[in-house]
Scaffold this motif. Structure first.
Motif, PDB file in Angstrom:
ATOM      1  N   THR A 159      42.616  39.651  25.554  1.00 12.77           N
ATOM      2  CA  THR A 159      42.597  41.098  25.748  1.00 12.77           C
ATOM      3  C   THR A 159      43.806  41.449  26.602  1.00 12.77           C
ATOM      4  O   THR A 159      44.309  40.595  27.349  1.00 12.77           O
ATOM      5  N   CYS A 344      36.417  38.043  36.612  1.00 13.07           N
ATOM      6  CA  CYS A 344      37.244  37.913  35.412  1.00 13.07           C
ATOM      7  C   CYS A 344      37.178  39.192  34.575  1.00 13.07           C
ATOM      8  O   CYS A 344      36.081  39.684  34.289  1.00 13.07           O
ATOM      9  N   ASP A 345      38.330  39.717  34.173  1.00  9.98           N
ATOM     10  CA  ASP A 345      38.425  40.819  33.215  1.00  9.98           C
ATOM     11  C   ASP A 345      37.452  41.949  33.548  1.00  9.98           C
ATOM     12  O   ASP A 345      36.474  42.200  32.848  1.00  9.98           O
ATOM     13  N   ASN A 348      36.340  44.796  30.808  1.00  9.82           N
ATOM     14  CA  ASN A 348      35.312  44.411  29.845  1.00  9.82           C
ATOM     15  C   ASN A 348      34.021  43.968  30.530  1.00  9.82           C
ATOM     16  O   ASN A 348      32.943  44.046  29.936  1.00  9.82           O
ATOM     17  N   SER A 378      42.107  45.473  39.559  1.00  8.53           N
ATOM     18  CA  SER A 378      43.079  44.736  38.743  1.00  8.53           C
ATOM     19  C   SER A 378      43.917  43.765  39.572  1.00  8.53           C
ATOM     20  O   SER A 378      44.379  42.742  39.059  1.00  8.53           O
ATOM     21  N   ASP A 381      41.776  40.608  39.666  1.00  7.12           N
ATOM     22  CA  ASP A 381      41.262  40.129  38.393  1.00  7.12           C
ATOM     23  C   ASP A 381      41.913  38.781  38.091  1.00  7.12           C
ATOM     24  O   ASP A 381      43.136  38.687  37.951  1.00  7.12           O
ATOM     25  N   MET A 383      42.037  37.233  35.476  1.00  4.73           N
ATOM     26  CA  MET A 383      42.761  37.274  34.203  1.00  4.73           C
ATOM     27  C   MET A 383      44.238  37.572  34.440  1.00  4.73           C
ATOM     28  O   MET A 383      45.119  37.006  33.783  1.00  4.73           O
ATOM     29  N   THR A 408      34.308  37.581  29.294  1.00  4.33           N
ATOM     30  CA  THR A 408      35.217  37.805  30.420  1.00  4.33           C
ATOM     31  C   THR A 408      35.784  36.489  30.936  1.00  4.33           C
ATOM     32  O   THR A 408      36.960  36.424  31.316  1.00  4.33           O
ATOM     33  N   HIS A 411      38.572  35.422  28.733  1.00  7.65           N
ATOM     34  CA  HIS A 411      39.758  36.268  28.867  1.00  7.65           C
ATOM     35  C   HIS A 411      40.645  35.791  30.015  1.00  7.65           C
ATOM     36  O   HIS A 411      41.866  35.992  29.982  1.00  7.65           O
ATOM     37  N   THR A 412      40.060  35.166  31.023  1.00  5.50           N
ATOM     38  CA  THR A 412      40.866  34.504  32.052  1.00  5.50           C
ATOM     39  C   THR A 412      41.341  33.139  31.567  1.00  5.50           C
ATOM     40  O   THR A 412      42.534  32.816  31.615  1.00  5.50           O
TER      41      THR A 412
END
Length: 452
Positions: A159, A344-345, A348, A378, A381, A383, A408, A411-412
């Motif tokens: 993502t 994480c993320d 989402n 962010s 995060d 990710m 999630t 996504h990381t």
């Protein structure tokens, strides 16, 4: 005075006895005259409306093939004494496929009866899909709900990053601020916690903003050479303690600010770390706690009895996020282990899970919005940090985890450029069990011994 107290006690006892007799009499009478008074006798009420709901899929080990069908089967069992009527509803929770309306189904299930219901979906090219099945009994307020999640090609799941323009500068400046604080390491042996094989020390140090943090160091007594070391970091609100293990490894069970024995300057109560200071990235709780973890690496790196090429960081849930962040922000970490990782993320994460605490925090002040909140988050995060991780990484997730959804986590994980591997437990939720814990110790030992 004593006679008056004795009289009052007799009166209270008589009232108590009368109340118990009344409840018992009423509950017996309900069998004959009035079923609505069954609330006096919960066991009878439960027996009348006892329903069980389970759900599963035909995906082998929870993983399927892209663009093929997966069938979910829900089983509703009426263990009560009466026929149950209600509505069965299906819904999908996923970022991989668009939401679709599935019509509700009116259900009648007799006492002692079992009914099965199925729904089939087509898996996406990559990602996870959670099927939600809910039965609303017409005679109760609260519905019964169960979920089952399946996945497809999770190692391809990506993502867009949410990094702000000053993301790198923010962390360079934060680490520079940490370095300006003398660590003032203090190591104090706790003889009562030590034994013939392992010495246990309580370690204290100064971290960002002069906050005092602590941890527990376990050192094998018979070591004849520098040993590998693992830094254990906590889940949300967890108190890290010595593990009584590690005859061939140094173990540092570390508590960042607000956790365990690191509450002299930052309290662990209320247990609301993820909203503390969230109005600004400079004041957010996770800025300080990420830097605390780097300070823990500073401590391990200062010890001559540690093999500086064999330093690991390991944690679960919030600790899994700490492990990712520490490996990303400190190149001295040689092995990263993240179990069921949190942090994480974020974008989402809030699409897939709902937390009233965060809703309430945003609603408290008019200047707070979801966009401003996600902007602050962010910076923390994992990710967005994952591209910095160069050491080997092991991640394990529970496929049915509703606290840290595997979407999630991947996504990381999929943003990590270095060597990495993962394990998915198809039936586990937010906890992987003792067997997993033992398995990770073997993986850690193998990684540092150079064996497979």
């Amino acid at each position: 005075m004593n006679e008056q107290m004795a009289w009052l006690n007799r009166q209270r006892w008589q009232k108590f006895t009368f109340t118990i007799l009344l409840i018992l009499c009423c509950s017996v009478a309900t069998i004959v005259v009035d079923s609505t008074i069954l609330a006096f006798y919960p066991k009878l009420q439960d027996k009348k409306s006892r329903l069980d709901l389970t759900i599963g899929s035909d995906a082998v080990l929870g993983l399927g093939t892209a663009n093929t069908g997966v069938k979910f089967t829900a089983k509703l069992v009426n263990n009560g004494d009466e026929t149950a009527n209600g509505m069965l509803a299906w819904s999908i929770n996923s970022t991989a496929i668009p939401p679709s309306k599935i019509p509700d189904q009116r259900i009648q299930i007799a006492a002692g009866q079992t009914k099965e219901f199925t729904k089939t979906i087509v898996l996406p090219q990559t990602g996870f899909v959670e099927m939600v099945c809910k039965f609303q009994h017409s005679a109760t307020v609260k519905a019964i709900q169960k979920t089952s999640r399946v996945g497809c090609n999770p190692n391809q799941l990506l993502t867009p990053l949410t990094q702000q323009k000053d993301f790198d500068e923010f962390w360079e400046r934060s680490i520079a601020e940490l370095k300006s604080v003398p660590p003032a390491f203090k190591t104090m042996e706790r003889a009562k916690m030590s034994d013939g094989d392992i010495q246990v020390f309580e370690v204290s140090m100064r971290s960002h903003n002069q906050v005092r943090v602590r941890g527990w160091l376990e050192v094998p007594r018979q070591a004849s050479k520098p040993l590998p070391a693992v830094i254990r970091v906590p889940g949300y609100g967890q108190n890290m303690k010595p593990v009584g293990k590690g005859d061939d490894m140094i173990i540092f069970s570390f508590n960042p600010r607000g956790h365990g024995n690191s509450q002299q300057d930052i309290s662990g109560q209320p247990n609301n770390f993820w909203i503390r200071g969230l109005d600004n990235a400079e004041t957010y709780y996770y800025r300080g706690s990420y830097l605390d973890c780097i300070r823990a690496v500073d401590f391990i790196a200062s010890r001559p009895d540690v093999d500086q090429d064999k330093i690991a960081v390991w944690g679960g849930s919030q600790g899994g996020g700490f492990a990712f962040a520490t490996a990303a922000l400190d190149s001295r970490v040689d092995y990263c282990i993240a179990d069921i990782p949190f942090l994480c993320d974020w974008r989402n994460y809030f699409r897939l899970s709902h937390w009233p605490e965060m809703d309430n925090w945003i609603a408290e002040k008019p200047q707070r919005t979801w966009e401003s909140t996600l902007r602050t988050l962010s910076y923390f995060d994992t990710m967005n940090l994952a591209g910095r991780i160069r050491c080997p990484t092991l991640m394990s997730v529970g496929l049915q985890d509703g606290v840290c959804p595997p979407t999630t986590c991947f996504h990381t994980f999929n943003r990590i450029p270095g060597e990495k591997s993962y394990r998915i437990y198809p039936n586990k939720r937010h906890g992987l069990g003792k067997e997993h814990y033992a398995w990770v110790w073997t993986q850690l030992g193998a990684a540092f011994s150079g064996t497979d």
